[in-house]
Design a protein around this motif. Sequence first.
Motif, PDB file in Angstrom:
ATOM      1  N   ASN A 193       8.004  -2.523  -5.851  1.00 34.10           N
ATOM      2  CA  ASN A 193       6.287  -3.153  -5.549  1.00 34.10           C
ATOM      3  C   ASN A 193       5.926  -2.385  -4.511  1.00 34.10           C
ATOM      4  O   ASN A 193       6.324  -2.340  -3.372  1.00 34.10           O
ATOM      5  CB  ASN A 193       6.724  -4.896  -5.157  1.00 34.10           C
ATOM      6  CG  ASN A 193       7.079  -5.433  -6.129  1.00 34.10           C
ATOM      7  OD1 ASN A 193       6.419  -5.942  -7.111  1.00 34.10           O
ATOM      8  ND2 ASN A 193       8.486  -6.252  -6.190  1.00 34.10           N
TER       9      ASN A 193
ATOM     10  N   ILE B 139      -0.539   5.762  -1.082  1.00 36.89           N
ATOM     11  CA  ILE B 139       0.313   4.790  -2.346  1.00 36.89           C
ATOM     12  C   ILE B 139      -0.147   5.747  -3.656  1.00 36.89           C
ATOM     13  O   ILE B 139       0.726   5.744  -4.307  1.00 36.89           O
ATOM     14  CB  ILE B 139      -0.456   3.525  -2.422  1.00 36.89           C
ATOM     15  CG1 ILE B 139       0.296   2.737  -3.181  1.00 36.89           C
ATOM     16  CG2 ILE B 139      -1.979   3.641  -2.826  1.00 36.89           C
ATOM     17  CD1 ILE B 139       0.080   1.208  -3.379  1.00 36.89           C
TER      18      ILE B 139
ATOM     19  N   THR C 209       2.917   4.082   2.522  1.00 33.70           N
ATOM     20  CA  THR C 209       3.115   3.315   1.395  1.00 33.70           C
ATOM     21  C   THR C 209       4.358   2.376   1.665  1.00 33.70           C
ATOM     22  O   THR C 209       5.693   2.818   1.914  1.00 33.70           O
ATOM     23  CB  THR C 209       3.574   3.930  -0.054  1.00 33.70           C
ATOM     24  OG1 THR C 209       2.411   4.968  -0.275  1.00 33.70           O
ATOM     25  CG2 THR C 209       3.843   3.179  -1.066  1.00 33.70           C
TER      26      THR C 209
ATOM     27  N   ARG D 247       2.735  -1.079  -1.695  1.00 34.06           N
ATOM     28  CA  ARG D 247       1.593  -1.657  -1.268  1.00 34.06           C
ATOM     29  C   ARG D 247       1.365  -0.717  -0.135  1.00 34.06           C
ATOM     30  O   ARG D 247       2.186   0.234   0.128  1.00 34.06           O
ATOM     31  CB  ARG D 247       1.983  -3.061  -0.531  1.00 34.06           C
ATOM     32  CG  ARG D 247       2.995  -3.087   0.559  1.00 34.06           C
ATOM     33  CD  ARG D 247       3.309  -4.223   0.927  1.00 34.06           C
ATOM     34  NE  ARG D 247       4.636  -4.366   1.777  1.00 34.06           N
ATOM     35  CZ  ARG D 247       5.202  -3.423   2.876  1.00 34.06           C
ATOM     36  NH1 ARG D 247       4.059  -2.993   3.313  1.00 34.06           N
ATOM     37  NH2 ARG D 247       6.057  -3.622   3.289  1.00 34.06           N
ATOM     38  N   SER D 248      -0.128  -0.579   0.161  1.00 38.10           N
ATOM     39  CA  SER D 248      -0.285   0.329   1.423  1.00 38.10           C
ATOM     40  C   SER D 248      -1.065  -0.454   2.435  1.00 38.10           C
ATOM     41  O   SER D 248      -1.985  -1.018   2.858  1.00 38.10           O
ATOM     42  CB  SER D 248      -1.536   0.952   0.888  1.00 38.10           C
ATOM     43  OG  SER D 248      -2.137   1.946   1.602  1.00 38.10           O
ATOM     44  N   PRO D 249       0.070  -0.664   3.558  1.00 45.40           N
ATOM     45  CA  PRO D 249       0.005  -1.462   4.748  1.00 45.40           C
ATOM     46  C   PRO D 249      -0.954  -0.658   5.771  1.00 45.40           C
ATOM     47  O   PRO D 249      -1.956  -1.153   6.536  1.00 45.40           O
ATOM     48  CB  PRO D 249       1.272  -1.525   5.316  1.00 45.40           C
ATOM     49  CG  PRO D 249       2.160  -0.420   4.797  1.00 45.40           C
ATOM     50  CD  PRO D 249       1.547  -0.096   3.594  1.00 45.40           C
TER      51      PRO D 249
ATOM     52  N   THR E 107      13.508  -2.909   1.733  1.00 50.14           N
ATOM     53  CA  THR E 107      12.179  -2.372   1.981  1.00 50.14           C
ATOM     54  C   THR E 107      12.233  -0.806   2.424  1.00 50.14           C
ATOM     55  O   THR E 107      13.228  -0.778   3.274  1.00 50.14           O
ATOM     56  CB  THR E 107      11.150  -3.141   2.571  1.00 50.14           C
ATOM     57  OG1 THR E 107      11.947  -3.461   3.974  1.00 50.14           O
ATOM     58  CG2 THR E 107      11.160  -4.452   2.072  1.00 50.14           C
TER      59      THR E 107
ATOM     60  N   GLU F  79       0.630  -1.478  -8.349  1.00 51.79           N
ATOM     61  CA  GLU F  79       1.370  -2.007  -7.481  1.00 51.79           C
ATOM     62  C   GLU F  79       2.808  -2.347  -8.047  1.00 51.79           C
ATOM     63  O   GLU F  79       3.642  -2.893  -7.072  1.00 51.79           O
ATOM     64  CB  GLU F  79       0.696  -3.330  -7.272  1.00 51.79           C
ATOM     65  CG  GLU F  79      -0.612  -3.187  -6.477  1.00 51.79           C
ATOM     66  CD  GLU F  79      -1.822  -2.765  -7.523  1.00 51.79           C
ATOM     67  OE1 GLU F  79      -1.723  -3.086  -8.665  1.00 51.79           O
ATOM     68  OE2 GLU F  79      -2.791  -2.205  -7.124  1.00 51.79           O
ATOM     69  N   LYS F  80       3.008  -2.264  -9.304  1.00 54.91           N
ATOM     70  CA  LYS F  80       4.562  -2.572  -9.683  1.00 54.91           C
ATOM     71  C   LYS F  80       4.860  -1.619 -10.578  1.00 54.91           C
ATOM     72  O   LYS F  80       4.308  -1.522 -11.674  1.00 54.91           O
ATOM     73  CB  LYS F  80       4.481  -3.988 -10.208  1.00 54.91           C
ATOM     74  CG  LYS F  80       5.901  -4.512 -10.668  1.00 54.91           C
ATOM     75  CD  LYS F  80       6.155  -5.946 -10.835  1.00 54.91           C
ATOM     76  CE  LYS F  80       7.167  -6.527 -11.066  1.00 54.91           C
ATOM     77  NZ  LYS F  80       8.054  -6.879  -9.754  1.00 54.91           N
TER      78      LYS F  80
ATOM     79  N   GLU G 133       9.523   2.347   3.979  1.00 53.26           N
ATOM     80  CA  GLU G 133       8.122   2.794   4.217  1.00 53.26           C
ATOM     81  C   GLU G 133       8.115   4.158   4.363  1.00 53.26           C
ATOM     82  O   GLU G 133       8.917   4.801   4.941  1.00 53.26           O
ATOM     83  CB  GLU G 133       7.585   2.470   5.792  1.00 53.26           C
ATOM     84  CG  GLU G 133       6.191   2.366   5.951  1.00 53.26           C
ATOM     85  CD  GLU G 133       5.765   1.655   7.102  1.00 53.26           C
ATOM     86  OE1 GLU G 133       5.391   2.352   7.967  1.00 53.26           O
ATOM     87  OE2 GLU G 133       5.643   0.376   6.870  1.00 53.26           O
TER      88      GLU G 133
END
Length: 149
Positions: free
Chosen positions: A96, A16, A105, A98-100, A9, A74-75, A11
Motif C-alpha cells: 500500500n 510515489i 513514499t 502513500r505519499s506523506p 512499514t 496506491e495498491k 519510508e
Amino acid sequence: MARVHYNGTIELQVPIDHAYKFFTNPTNIVSVIPGAESAEVFDENNFRVEVMSGVGSIKGKLHLNVRFKRKDKEKIIIEGEGSGLASKLNFTLDLNLRSPKPETTGIEWQFDGAISGIVGTMGSRVLDPVAHRIVNDLINTLRQKIIAL
C-alpha cells in the motif's frame, strides 16, 4: 503445512511515481529477491524466478511463478507459487503506497505465505528466523536499488 505472516512499514526518499514504477516492473522485483539466480519475464504481469535458498540443512533451488494481481497507484498485489526443496510455496505480497510528503513514499506491506512438504514440517522455530532474514535482506536491497533507479 506452515503459514507465515509478516508486515511492516518503510519510508523511501523517492516520489510515489518513482516507487510505483519500480514496484510494477518484474525485472526490478527480481533484483531484490535474495538468492535470485535467473528469471524469465513473460509479459508485464507474469514472470518466473529461480531462487537458491535453504532452510536448516535443506538447500537447493525454488522455482517460483509470480504475477501481479493488482497494479494501482496506491495498491500493488503480487502473488506467486512455486516448488523446490521437496516443498511447495504459495504467497501474496500486498503493498500500500502513500505519499506523506512530496518527495517521499510510505509503504505499508504485508506478506502471507503457506509452505507444505519437508520445509513446511520444520515448524516455526526453524522457519521463522530464515523467513525473517529473507524479508530483512529484501527490504535492505530494495532501499538501495530504488534510490539508484
